[in-house]
Design a protein around this motif. Structure first.
Motif, PDB file in Angstrom:
ATOM      1  N   TRP A 157       0.819  -1.214   0.000  1.00 24.31           N
ATOM      2  CA  TRP A 157       0.000   0.000   0.000  1.00 24.31           C
ATOM      3  C   TRP A 157       0.850   1.260   0.000  1.00 24.31           C
ATOM      4  O   TRP A 157       1.863   1.354   0.690  1.00 24.31           O
ATOM      5  CB  TRP A 157      -0.922   0.027   1.229  1.00 24.31           C
ATOM      6  CG  TRP A 157      -2.104   0.942   0.991  1.00 24.31           C
ATOM      7  CD1 TRP A 157      -3.274   0.591   0.385  1.00 24.31           C
ATOM      8  CD2 TRP A 157      -2.212   2.328   1.330  1.00 24.31           C
ATOM      9  NE1 TRP A 157      -4.106   1.692   0.333  1.00 24.31           N
ATOM     10  CE2 TRP A 157      -3.491   2.762   0.895  1.00 24.31           C
ATOM     11  CE3 TRP A 157      -1.372   3.239   1.945  1.00 24.31           C
ATOM     12  CZ2 TRP A 157      -3.943   4.060   1.065  1.00 24.31           C
ATOM     13  CZ3 TRP A 157      -1.819   4.544   2.102  1.00 24.31           C
ATOM     14  CH2 TRP A 157      -3.090   4.943   1.667  1.00 24.31           C
ATOM     15  N   ASN A 195      -7.968  -2.682   6.134  1.00 31.27           N
ATOM     16  CA  ASN A 195      -6.600  -2.808   5.668  1.00 31.27           C
ATOM     17  C   ASN A 195      -5.634  -2.316   6.745  1.00 31.27           C
ATOM     18  O   ASN A 195      -5.802  -1.200   7.251  1.00 31.27           O
ATOM     19  CB  ASN A 195      -6.446  -1.962   4.388  1.00 31.27           C
ATOM     20  CG  ASN A 195      -5.150  -2.221   3.690  1.00 31.27           C
ATOM     21  OD1 ASN A 195      -4.447  -3.176   4.015  1.00 31.27           O
ATOM     22  ND2 ASN A 195      -4.810  -1.372   2.734  1.00 31.27           N
ATOM     23  N   ASP A 218      -0.751   1.919   9.869  1.00 32.68           N
ATOM     24  CA  ASP A 218      -1.851   2.753   9.386  1.00 32.68           C
ATOM     25  C   ASP A 218      -2.985   1.823   9.007  1.00 32.68           C
ATOM     26  O   ASP A 218      -2.799   0.938   8.176  1.00 32.68           O
ATOM     27  CB  ASP A 218      -1.326   3.523   8.156  1.00 32.68           C
ATOM     28  CG  ASP A 218      -2.411   3.915   7.173  1.00 32.68           C
ATOM     29  OD1 ASP A 218      -3.445   4.426   7.611  1.00 32.68           O
ATOM     30  OD2 ASP A 218      -2.194   3.703   5.955  1.00 32.68           O
TER      31      ASP A 218
HETATM   32  N1  GLY Z   1      -4.532   3.688   4.468  1.00 31.40           N
HETATM   33  C1  GLY Z   1      -4.980   2.379   4.250  1.00 31.40           C
HETATM   34  C2  GLY Z   1      -6.078   2.270   3.261  1.00 31.40           C
HETATM   35  O1  GLY Z   1      -6.610   3.284   2.829  1.00 31.40           O
HETATM   36  O2  GLY Z   1      -6.426   1.186   2.860  1.00 31.40           O
END
Ligand code: GLY
Length: 404
Positions: A157, A195, A218
């Protein structure tokens, strides 16, 4: 669980685990950040802190952030895609590691949201030519007894070509009928809800990866998609978030399902975008807004339906309140936005939308005259469309409406 209970369950869980709640920020990225037009993910406003700068609220944060993704524009109309949506997020800014984040996420889904163990499947980064597999995440899930699928670039990501990035682990929920089967990559009934990104690297403009001075985590979970699962609905539009829109729009306009979804999504997004201070224009953010509104107007105009004068002010008020943008309301999220640069009222927003409608109708009128003078049999190919745009100021989308 309704929207309010879902948000409270999420935020309370993280508060109990030492996280400060960071208020929802504007859809406009922070000053000086021109990497994207709009906030596309909960982490956007945290980018400098993921790269190492201390955050005034500490090293554990959580939030509900409004986001806008135009990459999904053509998919709006299906059961899950929205342009504006809210993202539930949690962050460790150099504090706890990825394994802890996954364990808390798993506990919240199981105990907080009551999802049965067999309804969960996860994916983990299996490595590529630049970095190895995410062994910590793999072992954590194995320990928790959750089935894992190892994938490649789908589990990496980043929020753009450069900046903080890393391997991620995506959590899927079974939404199909019968006993869960197959894997997330082989059966679309496994729907991704959450996620967790292990922010280990910064990608530089030359494409290379450098390790970050400290590991951050995150996470992002689309609120409307989670609600669809928790409320057992077939589409985001059937969740309680959309209730006032679902009740009103069919009484105004008899649209088919896809048109209805596009109209609801785009009008709602238009209101939120104007609420964050954007005006329709021919460039940048204003053009995104113009496209959203013109798409709605095109659907209504082509179906000979009444136009947007009919849209009750209540829907403007409900939307601003829901996103915490209203001057008086508390919002279903976590209170008011923090950018106070605009003071947009529901009446102002209606004025902007109706003004855009007036321009659209004027343009149609002009376009009609120009096109009726066109040589018989002229094909509306690329050069002709360019000529009509450059010489008569007729954008291709207006020509398209007139040729329907
Ligand atoms: N920052 C993780 C997502 O947007 O999937």
């Amino acid at each position: 669980m309704n929207t309010h209970e879902t948000i409270s369950t999420f935020l309370d869980f993280y508060r109990e685990h030492g996280h400060e709640i960071s208020p929802s920020q504007s859809l406009l990225p922070p000053h000086g950040d021109d990497s994207v037009l709009f906030t596309t993910s909960g982490m956007h406003h945290l980018t400098p802190h993921l790269l190492g700068r201390p955050h005034p609220l500490g090293r554990r944060l959580s939030s509900v952030q409004r986001c806008l993704r135009t990459t999904d524009l053509d998919e709006v109309g299906d059961p899950t895609h929205l342009t504006v949506f809210e993202m539930l997020g949690s962050w460790s800014l150099g504090d706890y590691g990825g394994g802890q984040s996954l364990r808390w996420g798993h506990r919240l889904l199981r105990e907080g949201f009551g999802l049965p163990p067999e309804s969960l499947y996860v994916t983990v980064f299996g490595g590529d030519d630049q970095t190895g597999p995410d062994v910590e995440s793999l072992h954590t899930w194995q320990d928790l007894g959750v089935p894992v699928e190892l994938l490649g670039k789908d589990n990496w990501w980043s929020n753009g070509p450069t900046g903080p990035c890393g391997p991620d682990s995506e959590i899927f929920v079974w939404t199909g009928s019968g006993v869960p089967r197959d894997t997330p990559s082989t059966n679309p009934d496994w729907v991704e809800v959450w996620n967790h990104v292990m922010m280990r690297f910064e990608r530089l403009p030359d494409g290379s990866l450098v390790p970050l001075p400290r590991l951050s985590v995150d996470t992002g979970m689309g609120l409307e998609r989670l609600l669809t699962v928790l409320q057992g609905k077939d589409s985001v539009y059937e969740t309680d978030v959309f209730e006032p829109w679902q009740q009103t729009v069919p009484t105004l306009w008899p649209l088919d399902t896809r048109e209805h979804r596009v109209v609801v999504d785009h009008l709602r997004s238009g209101i939120v975008v104007i609420g964050d201070g954007v005006q329709p224009s021919n460039t940048g953010r204003g053009y995104v807004l113009r496209r959203l509104l013109r798409r709605v107007l095109t659907i209504l105009w082509s179906g000979n339906h009444p136009l947007l004068d009919e849209l009750p002010l209540d829907l403007y008020i409900h939307t601003l309140d829901h996103f915490g943008q209203s001057q008086t309301g508390t919002g279903t999220g976590i209170g008011t936005r923090t950018d106070t640069s605009t003071s947009v009222t529901p009446e102002n927003i209606r004025h902007v939308i109706l003004d855009e409608q007036r321009r659209f109708l004027q343009m149609l009128d002009r376009g009609h005259k120009v096109l009726s003078r066109r040589p018989r049999g002229q094909v509306l190919d690329g050069p002709t469309l360019r000529f009509l745009h450059e010489t008569h100021g007729l954008p291709p989308e207006i020509v398209e409406v007139l040729s329907l």
